[in-house]
Motif scaffolding. Structure first.
Motif, PDB file in Angstrom:
ATOM      1  N   HIS A 161      20.258 -18.933  17.252  1.00 56.25           N
ATOM      2  CA  HIS A 161      19.461 -18.963  16.025  1.00 56.25           C
ATOM      3  C   HIS A 161      19.387 -20.383  15.489  1.00 56.25           C
ATOM      4  O   HIS A 161      20.275 -21.202  15.711  1.00 56.25           O
ATOM      5  N   VAL A 162      18.302 -20.656  14.785  1.00 54.82           N
ATOM      6  CA  VAL A 162      18.195 -21.852  13.963  1.00 54.82           C
ATOM      7  C   VAL A 162      18.147 -21.348  12.526  1.00 54.82           C
ATOM      8  O   VAL A 162      17.399 -20.417  12.210  1.00 54.82           O
ATOM      9  N   TYR A 163      18.951 -21.938  11.658  1.00 58.00           N
ATOM     10  CA  TYR A 163      19.053 -21.433  10.293  1.00 58.00           C
ATOM     11  C   TYR A 163      18.211 -22.258   9.328  1.00 58.00           C
ATOM     12  O   TYR A 163      18.030 -23.468   9.487  1.00 58.00           O
ATOM     13  N   GLU A 164      17.689 -21.559   8.335  1.00 62.43           N
ATOM     14  CA  GLU A 164      16.897 -22.158   7.277  1.00 62.43           C
ATOM     15  C   GLU A 164      17.666 -21.973   5.969  1.00 62.43           C
ATOM     16  O   GLU A 164      18.317 -20.949   5.757  1.00 62.43           O
ATOM     17  N   VAL A 165      17.616 -22.963   5.097  1.00 60.23           N
ATOM     18  CA  VAL A 165      18.316 -22.872   3.819  1.00 60.23           C
ATOM     19  C   VAL A 165      17.342 -23.220   2.696  1.00 60.23           C
ATOM     20  O   VAL A 165      16.516 -24.129   2.820  1.00 60.23           O
ATOM     21  N   ASN A 166      17.402 -22.474   1.606  1.00 60.35           N
ATOM     22  CA  ASN A 166      16.428 -22.628   0.509  1.00 60.35           C
ATOM     23  C   ASN A 166      16.808 -23.768  -0.423  1.00 60.35           C
ATOM     24  O   ASN A 166      17.302 -23.563  -1.534  1.00 60.35           O
ATOM     25  N   MET A 167      16.533 -24.985   0.003  1.00 58.04           N
ATOM     26  CA  MET A 167      16.862 -26.161  -0.807  1.00 58.04           C
ATOM     27  C   MET A 167      15.747 -26.558  -1.765  1.00 58.04           C
ATOM     28  O   MET A 167      15.949 -27.388  -2.647  1.00 58.04           O
ATOM     29  N   SER A 168      14.556 -25.965  -1.619  1.00 61.66           N
ATOM     30  CA  SER A 168      13.432 -26.351  -2.475  1.00 61.66           C
ATOM     31  C   SER A 168      13.692 -26.026  -3.942  1.00 61.66           C
ATOM     32  O   SER A 168      13.049 -26.603  -4.828  1.00 61.66           O
TER      33      SER A 168
END
Length: 416
Positions: A231-238
């Protein structure tokens, strides 16, 4: 004597601040050489006039705050010692229980709370500056929540460290630093496993990359590099920032490749693939493991120097209001000395980090064969972060764990 020491310490800090202000705002030159004007390195070719002005202002302010923060911490610990505040905290802890573990918790809470309160204005100023220049998008409530999480996470970790450290100081009068270093090895490795799955999610939400087509491309690259990524993970930094980033964290089965959602929103697929190739370069070249080994080596040297330094300081234990090294009231002295050593070692650790980042950049360009996207990525990172392309020398050696954007863009251009 105490007032004289306090006055001299405050005066030295203020003088240092004035000198750093003069260096950063008047003496240092962060412009690119005339020979590079008009090239892909020149920020005026990919930033408008307003962005250039904001970048120059923001960089100077953030650099000044960086150089003021560590000496401010040293000043706090020094004043806590000489005014007997640390000894007062120790007395409070001694009254609560006869058990060492409870005394450690009580003492550390008061010291941590005092540190939090004293350093809060500088932390808030840094946040406000980032907000004013539209780097941070985080409101005060969200920012304060992160600050409180930081406080309790750091308190929990330091409680473990301090309790064990002072137990070792009592048991091994002369060799406590060696025993502490030996125990730090499994603790460091354990924290590397813990960080991505327990601590990081306290601050942000992590989830598998939503763009499955892009994830497929990234995983295909990982397979070519023999990286067992699923998996490649995404993080909600916006919700917190407009900056762009991606990183690798953890070791073994807990290792993760993470993309900020701001990166996904503002960069093209080719640029994102270059960034992912860069992160894969760290994995392939085992930079995480070299980093752990380097950290442990520096810790050994640092603990030895700290132990010897603390012994010398005990010659003035009356002035420092400390009974002995193994007393909890000596903790600010331990923090003071280790903080100074970490700052002094940062040019070396940053140099090693820049070398590894250069290797990762080279690996990414060899994997993607797309130097144009590399150049565009570095330019976009500069613009969105209001970064300096060619920072002043002191800023580079003390702040930069990555090569300067000038160096990265020039290398990418030369590989075309």
């Amino acid at each position: 004597m105490v007032r004289k020491w306090a006055f001299n310490a405050v005066f030295a800090y203020l003088l240092f601040g004035v000198l750093m202000y003069a260096y950063l705002f008047y003496l240092a030159d962060a412009s690119v050489p005339h020979s590079l004007k008009g090239t892909s390195v020149d920020p005026s070719t990919f930033m408008n006039h307003r962005e250039l002005m904001l970048s120059e202002e923001y960089s100077k302010i953030k650099n000044l705050l960086f150089f003021l923060s560590s000496p401010y911490e040293w000043l706090f610990y020094f004043l806590v010692l000489i005014f007997g505040v640390s000894r007062t905290f120790e007395k409070w802890a001694e009254k609560t229980s006869r058990f060492h573990i409870i005394r450690s918790a009580v003492y550390l809470f008061w010291l941590s709370l005092a540190s939090f309160i004293v350093t809060f204005p500088l932390s808030y100023l840094s946040h406000s500056v980032s907000k004013a220049y539209h780097i941070s998008t985080q409101n005060f409530h969200s920012w304060m929540k992160d600050e409180l999480i930081d406080f309790w996470v750091n308190f929990a970790l330091m409680f473990i460290v301090v309790t064990v450290l002072y137990a070792l100081m009592k048991k091994f009068k002369k060799r406590w630093w060696l025993a502490a270093w030996i125990l730090s090895i499994p603790f460091t490795i354990f924290m590397m496993f813990l960080q991505p799955v327990v601590i990081d999610p306290l601050y942000n939400d992590f989830y598998p990359l939503k763009d499955k087509q892009l994830e497929t491309k990234i995983l295909e690259m990982a397979a070519k590099a023999d990286i067992p990524a699923k998996h490649v993970y995404e993080v909600n930094m916006s919700e917190k920032t407009n900056s762009l980033n991606a990183y690798v964290t953890g070791i073994g089965s807990n290792s993760r490749i993470v993309l900020w959602d701001t990166t996904l929103e503002k960069l093209s697929d080719k640029e994102i693939l270059f960034i992912m190739a860069h992160e894969m370069g760290h994995y392939v070249e085992k930079h995480i493991y070299f980093g752990i080994a380097g950290y442990l080596l520096l810790s050994l040297v640092g603990l030895w120097i700290t132990a010897k330094w603390m012994e010398k300081c005990m010659a003035r234990k009356n002035e420092l209001k400390v009974k002995g090294i193994s007393n909890l009231s000596s903790l600010p002295l331990f923090f003071l000395l280790t903080s100074i050593l970490l700052f002094a070692a940062s040019p070396l650790t940053n140099w090693v980090s820049r070398y590894e980042e250069t290797r990762a950049d080279r690996y990414a360009m060899e994997m993607t064969h797309d130097s144009a996207s590399a150049v565009k990525t570095f330019q976009d990172l500069t613009r969105t972060g209001l970064s300096e392309v060619d920072p002043p020398w002191l800023v580079k050696i003390f702040r930069y764990g990555h090569p300067t954007m000038r160096e990265r863009i020039e290398r990418a251009d030369s590989s075309k």
